[in-house]
Design an enzyme around this catalytic site. Structure first.
Site, PDB file in Angstrom:
ATOM      1  N   TYR A   1      55.630  48.426  89.760  1.00  0.00           N
ATOM      2  CA  TYR A   1      55.137  47.705  90.941  1.00  0.00           C
ATOM      3  C   TYR A   1      54.300  48.640  91.824  1.00  0.00           C
ATOM      4  O   TYR A   1      53.458  48.181  92.583  1.00  0.00           O
ATOM      5  CB  TYR A   1      56.313  47.208  91.788  1.00  0.00           C
ATOM      6  CG  TYR A   1      57.026  45.975  91.292  1.00  0.00           C
ATOM      7  CD1 TYR A   1      56.840  45.464  90.005  1.00  0.00           C
ATOM      8  CD2 TYR A   1      57.914  45.307  92.134  1.00  0.00           C
ATOM      9  CE1 TYR A   1      57.514  44.340  89.576  1.00  0.00           C
ATOM     10  CE2 TYR A   1      58.592  44.168  91.714  1.00  0.00           C
ATOM     11  CZ  TYR A   1      58.399  43.690  90.434  1.00  0.00           C
ATOM     12  OH  TYR A   1      59.086  42.565  90.024  1.00  0.00           O
ATOM     13  N   GLY A   2      54.577  49.920  91.718  1.00  0.00           N
ATOM     14  CA  GLY A   2      54.024  50.878  92.682  1.00  0.00           C
ATOM     15  C   GLY A   2      52.523  51.042  92.637  1.00  0.00           C
ATOM     16  O   GLY A   2      51.924  51.611  93.546  1.00  0.00           O
TER      17      GLY A   2
ATOM     18  N   CYS B   1      64.667  48.507  95.250  1.00  0.00           N
ATOM     19  CA  CYS B   1      63.331  48.994  94.916  1.00  0.00           C
ATOM     20  C   CYS B   1      62.647  49.302  96.240  1.00  0.00           C
ATOM     21  O   CYS B   1      62.532  48.415  97.101  1.00  0.00           O
ATOM     22  CB  CYS B   1      62.585  47.894  94.165  1.00  0.00           C
ATOM     23  SG  CYS B   1      60.856  48.245  93.838  1.00  0.00           S
ATOM     24  N   ASN B   2      62.219  50.543  96.415  1.00  0.00           N
ATOM     25  CA  ASN B   2      61.547  50.902  97.664  1.00  0.00           C
ATOM     26  C   ASN B   2      60.241  50.148  97.818  1.00  0.00           C
ATOM     27  O   ASN B   2      59.859  49.755  98.912  1.00  0.00           O
ATOM     28  CB  ASN B   2      61.244  52.404  97.675  1.00  0.00           C
ATOM     29  CG  ASN B   2      62.501  53.231  97.821  1.00  0.00           C
ATOM     30  OD1 ASN B   2      62.876  53.617  98.908  1.00  0.00           O
ATOM     31  ND2 ASN B   2      63.167  53.494  96.710  1.00  0.00           N
ATOM     32  N   THR B   3      59.532  49.970  96.690  1.00  0.00           N
ATOM     33  CA  THR B   3      58.218  49.335  96.755  1.00  0.00           C
ATOM     34  C   THR B   3      58.358  47.885  97.217  1.00  0.00           C
ATOM     35  O   THR B   3      57.638  47.423  98.113  1.00  0.00           O
ATOM     36  CB  THR B   3      57.546  49.411  95.369  1.00  0.00           C
ATOM     37  OG1 THR B   3      57.617  50.762  94.911  1.00  0.00           O
ATOM     38  CG2 THR B   3      56.109  48.966  95.426  1.00  0.00           C
TER      39      THR B   3
ATOM     40  N   GLU C   1      60.653  55.805  82.892  1.00  0.00           N
ATOM     41  CA  GLU C   1      60.783  54.637  82.004  1.00  0.00           C
ATOM     42  C   GLU C   1      60.681  55.067  80.533  1.00  0.00           C
ATOM     43  O   GLU C   1      61.247  54.443  79.655  1.00  0.00           O
ATOM     44  CB  GLU C   1      59.716  53.573  82.341  1.00  0.00           C
ATOM     45  CG  GLU C   1      59.890  52.925  83.719  1.00  0.00           C
ATOM     46  CD  GLU C   1      60.846  51.728  83.748  1.00  0.00           C
ATOM     47  OE1 GLU C   1      60.957  51.013  82.743  1.00  0.00           O
ATOM     48  OE2 GLU C   1      61.489  51.506  84.795  1.00  0.00           O
TER      49      GLU C   1
ATOM     50  N   THR D   1      63.545  54.280  93.595  1.00  0.00           N
ATOM     51  CA  THR D   1      64.877  54.267  92.982  1.00  0.00           C
ATOM     52  C   THR D   1      64.886  54.851  91.571  1.00  0.00           C
ATOM     53  O   THR D   1      65.949  55.092  91.006  1.00  0.00           O
ATOM     54  CB  THR D   1      65.459  52.832  92.974  1.00  0.00           C
ATOM     55  OG1 THR D   1      64.498  51.941  92.394  1.00  0.00           O
ATOM     56  CG2 THR D   1      65.797  52.390  94.375  1.00  0.00           C
TER      57      THR D   1
HETATM   58  N1  DGL Z   1      61.763  51.783  91.498  1.00  0.00           N
HETATM   59  C1  DGL Z   1      60.818  51.203  92.376  1.00  0.00           C
HETATM   60  C2  DGL Z   1      60.804  51.842  93.736  1.00  0.00           C
HETATM   61  O1  DGL Z   1      61.827  52.164  94.225  1.00  0.00           O
HETATM   62  C3  DGL Z   1      59.456  50.913  91.883  1.00  0.00           C
HETATM   63  C4  DGL Z   1      58.848  51.711  90.835  1.00  0.00           C
HETATM   64  C5  DGL Z   1      57.639  50.999  90.313  1.00  0.00           C
HETATM   65  O2  DGL Z   1      57.812  49.912  89.765  1.00  0.00           O
HETATM   66  O3  DGL Z   1      56.527  51.494  90.493  1.00  0.00           O
HETATM   67  O4  DGL Z   1      59.821  52.023  94.374  1.00  0.00           O
END
Ligand code: DGL
Length: 276
Positions: A46-47, A77-79, A156, A189
């Protein structure tokens, strides 16, 4: 409230595997709680995506989780927390917590020299979510943020103990260390899975903050404030209290989950998340 809502599961989601680091802390610290986890393994990362996309994906996941009769949602998820928290909370109609505020709070309590580093995805860094959360607690703290777009794919891929990963981490951390940070927030995360590599590179003088632990504690406080704590401890003979769903490659997910969780993950089911 339906009579057994207390014993309903907590919905936990992430773009992929990283949110398992948060699920792990919930399992350890709130052992009476049931969990439904969704990892968006088809659409990770997602980032590197825009806000519109992250909001759309997050809302779809919330709609799926709501079919599982959950009582609360943890955005692991932080994003998604940084870009879609309000939209998730509107869609959810139940208590929701993210990972940014808890991580910011521990960093503020930890730093001595008031120089705090944050590493996170590009999308999270662009929002300035950590700087805002930290400075609203203590405006004197100097926050230095660094996007680390290559770290999620490395995790990943399982390249957790690898010389190339170490070199990439060092390149990202150089500037933060030059600023004299004494505290570093692992603001994605996925990154706690690289904790030992990061620890080796930064030495003992820098405190590493994994927001997952504080998120589990915040969840405990929230459930208690809302009178939603589980009243029935998970009994040994009870059906397995954790359910795992993904949007792709359940076997890879299951193998990974088994390598980091304190429980045996038997399988993960595929969900056609675009349909939600
Ligand atoms: N694990 C996710 C986070 O905490 C997102 C990582 C990703 O999908 O880019 O930001």
């Amino acid at each position: 409230m339906t009579p057994n809502l207390h014993d309903a599961p907590i919905g936990v989601f992430d773009s992929g595997l990283g949110g398992l680091t948060v699920a792990r802390e919930i399992m350890r610290n709130l052992p009476a709680e049931r969990i439904v986890y969704f990892g968006d393994t088809a659409r990770v990362p997602y980032g590197s995506k825009s806000k519109n996309i992250i909001v759309r994906y997050s809302r779809q996941i919330v709609r799926f989780l709501k079919t599982q009769e959950i009582k609360a949602i943890v955005i692991a998820c932080n994003t998604a927390t940084a870009l879609a928290f309000d939209e998730v909370a509107n869609e959810a109609g139940m208590p929701v917590i993210g990972v940014v505020e808890p991580g910011a709070r521990v960093a503020v309590q930890t730093t001595r020299n008031k120089n705090v580093g944050v590493i996170a995805t590009r999308a999270t860094i662009h929002t300035g979510a950590y700087t805002n959360a930290i400075c609203s607690l203590d405006p004197e703290i100097n926050v230095i943020e660094q996007a680390c777009p290559m770290l999620v794919p490395l995790v990943e891929e399982g390249w957790i103990h690898d010389r190339i990963t170490d070199e990439i981490i060092m390149r990202y951390l150089d500037d933060l260390l030059a600023h004299g940070i004494d505290t570093l927030i692992l603001g994605c995360t996925h990154y706690p899975l690289l904790r030992s590599a990061i620890r080796k590179l930064v030495g003992d003088q820098v405190a590493l903050i994994n927001p997952a632990y504080e998120t589990a504690r915040e969840l405990e406080r929230l459930l208690s404030a809302e009178h939603l704590e589980s009243t029935v401890p998970i009994a040994p003979g009870e059906p397995y209290p954790y359910r795992f769903y993904v949007s792709d490659d359940p076997q890879k997910f299951t193998d990974f989950a088994n390598s980091i969780l304190p429980v045996d993950v038997k399988n993960a089911k595929i969900i056609p998340i675009e349909e939600f």
